[in-house]
Scaffold this motif. Structure first.
Motif, PDB file in Angstrom:
ATOM      1  N   ILE A   1      -1.962  -5.094  -5.742  1.00 55.36           N
ATOM      2  CA  ILE A   1      -1.495  -4.389  -6.945  1.00 55.36           C
ATOM      3  C   ILE A   1      -0.251  -5.074  -7.491  1.00 55.36           C
ATOM      4  O   ILE A   1      -0.121  -5.263  -8.709  1.00 55.36           O
ATOM      5  CB  ILE A   1      -1.235  -2.900  -6.626  1.00 55.36           C
ATOM      6  N   GLU A   2       0.675  -5.476  -6.612  1.00 58.36           N
ATOM      7  CA  GLU A   2       1.882  -6.162  -7.056  1.00 58.36           C
ATOM      8  C   GLU A   2       1.549  -7.501  -7.702  1.00 58.36           C
ATOM      9  O   GLU A   2       2.108  -7.851  -8.743  1.00 58.36           O
ATOM     10  CB  GLU A   2       2.832  -6.369  -5.876  1.00 58.36           C
ATOM     11  N   LYS A   3       0.637  -8.247  -7.095  1.00 57.94           N
ATOM     12  CA  LYS A   3       0.236  -9.537  -7.654  1.00 57.94           C
ATOM     13  C   LYS A   3      -0.437  -9.358  -9.005  1.00 57.94           C
ATOM     14  O   LYS A   3      -0.161 -10.114  -9.954  1.00 57.94           O
ATOM     15  CB  LYS A   3      -0.706 -10.269  -6.698  1.00 57.94           C
ATOM     16  N   ASP A   4      -1.323  -8.379  -9.124  1.00 59.43           N
ATOM     17  CA  ASP A   4      -1.999  -8.117 -10.399  1.00 59.43           C
ATOM     18  C   ASP A   4      -1.000  -7.706 -11.471  1.00 59.43           C
ATOM     19  O   ASP A   4      -1.099  -8.118 -12.624  1.00 59.43           O
ATOM     20  CB  ASP A   4      -3.062  -7.027 -10.237  1.00 59.43           C
ATOM     21  N   TYR A   5      -0.011  -6.893 -11.085  1.00 57.87           N
ATOM     22  CA  TYR A   5       0.999  -6.453 -12.036  1.00 57.87           C
ATOM     23  C   TYR A   5       1.827  -7.635 -12.522  1.00 57.87           C
ATOM     24  O   TYR A   5       2.069  -7.796 -13.720  1.00 57.87           O
ATOM     25  CB  TYR A   5       1.893  -5.401 -11.376  1.00 57.87           C
ATOM     26  N   GLU A   6       2.271  -8.468 -11.579  1.00 64.63           N
ATOM     27  CA  GLU A   6       3.062  -9.632 -11.945  1.00 64.63           C
ATOM     28  C   GLU A   6       2.256 -10.613 -12.795  1.00 64.63           C
ATOM     29  O   GLU A   6       2.788 -11.223 -13.733  1.00 64.63           O
ATOM     30  CB  GLU A   6       3.599 -10.328 -10.682  1.00 64.63           C
ATOM     31  N   ALA A   7       0.985 -10.758 -12.502  1.00 60.09           N
ATOM     32  CA  ALA A   7       0.138 -11.686 -13.240  1.00 60.09           C
ATOM     33  C   ALA A   7      -0.184 -11.168 -14.635  1.00 60.09           C
ATOM     34  O   ALA A   7      -0.600 -11.947 -15.514  1.00 60.09           O
ATOM     35  CB  ALA A   7      -1.170 -11.923 -12.474  1.00 60.09           C
TER      36      ALA A   7
ATOM     37  N   PHE B   1       1.886 -10.261 -16.848  1.00 61.39           N
ATOM     38  CA  PHE B   1       2.883 -10.707 -17.818  1.00 61.39           C
ATOM     39  C   PHE B   1       2.554 -12.125 -18.274  1.00 61.39           C
ATOM     40  O   PHE B   1       2.305 -13.003 -17.458  1.00 61.39           O
ATOM     41  CB  PHE B   1       4.288 -10.664 -17.187  1.00 61.39           C
ATOM     42  N   PRO B   2       2.579 -12.360 -19.590  1.00 54.83           N
ATOM     43  CA  PRO B   2       2.289 -13.705 -20.074  1.00 54.83           C
ATOM     44  C   PRO B   2       3.373 -14.694 -19.649  1.00 54.83           C
ATOM     45  O   PRO B   2       4.547 -14.371 -19.626  1.00 54.83           O
ATOM     46  CB  PRO B   2       2.266 -13.550 -21.600  1.00 54.83           C
ATOM     47  N   GLY B   3       2.955 -15.874 -19.288  1.00 49.36           N
ATOM     48  CA  GLY B   3       3.888 -16.919 -18.909  1.00 49.36           C
ATOM     49  C   GLY B   3       4.349 -16.830 -17.474  1.00 49.36           C
ATOM     50  O   GLY B   3       5.207 -17.581 -17.044  1.00 49.36           O
ATOM     51  N   PHE B   4       3.789 -15.912 -16.720  1.00 48.03           N
ATOM     52  CA  PHE B   4       4.173 -15.773 -15.309  1.00 48.03           C
ATOM     53  C   PHE B   4       3.360 -16.729 -14.451  1.00 48.03           C
ATOM     54  O   PHE B   4       2.157 -16.789 -14.535  1.00 48.03           O
ATOM     55  CB  PHE B   4       3.948 -14.339 -14.814  1.00 48.03           C
ATOM     56  N   GLU B   5       4.066 -17.509 -13.669  1.00 55.21           N
ATOM     57  CA  GLU B   5       3.377 -18.412 -12.743  1.00 55.21           C
ATOM     58  C   GLU B   5       4.017 -18.292 -11.379  1.00 55.21           C
ATOM     59  O   GLU B   5       5.227 -18.260 -11.245  1.00 55.21           O
ATOM     60  CB  GLU B   5       3.501 -19.865 -13.233  1.00 55.21           C
ATOM     61  N   LYS B   6       3.190 -18.272 -10.385  1.00 53.35           N
ATOM     62  CA  LYS B   6       3.727 -18.142  -9.037  1.00 53.35           C
ATOM     63  C   LYS B   6       3.225 -19.238  -8.168  1.00 53.35           C
ATOM     64  O   LYS B   6       2.167 -19.697  -8.176  1.00 53.35           O
ATOM     65  CB  LYS B   6       3.356 -16.797  -8.448  1.00 53.35           C
TER      66      LYS B   6
END
Length: 98
Positions: free
Chosen positions: A85-91, A93-98
């Protein structure tokens, strides 16, 4: 501001980890916290109801007092779900790269 006697009693139990009611009463009396036996029993009952201590009978006249320790079990599936859920939430956002 004075500390309630219940907190003092709990601190003494926590320091010892496990002791009998007779030992605890002697410790409290020695440190100047003398009280009637009915008040002492009421404090122990209150702490047990709050889930902070466990009181069990050893003999007819003696009780074992222990700090109640709650062990939390970690559910691996729940942990994996939280991470996803945390990964999906962070992903999201546009321009987010991990």
């Amino acid at each position: 501001m004075t500390i309630p006697i219940r907190n003092t009693v709990f601190d003494k139990i926590k320091e010892a980890g496990s002791l009998t009611d007779i030992e605890l009463y002697k410790i409290l009396t020695k440190e100047g916290f003398g009280m009637p036996e009915d008040k002492f029993n009421k404090i122990l009952l209150d702490l047990e109801i709050l889930g902070l201590i466990k009181v069990s009978w050893i003999t007819k006249d003696e009780r074992r007092i222990e700090v109640f320790i709650v062990k939390e079990e970690v559910d691996e599936v729940d942990e994996q779900n939280k991470e996803m859920i945390e990964k999906d939430y962070e992903a999201s956002f546009p321009g987010f790269e991990k």
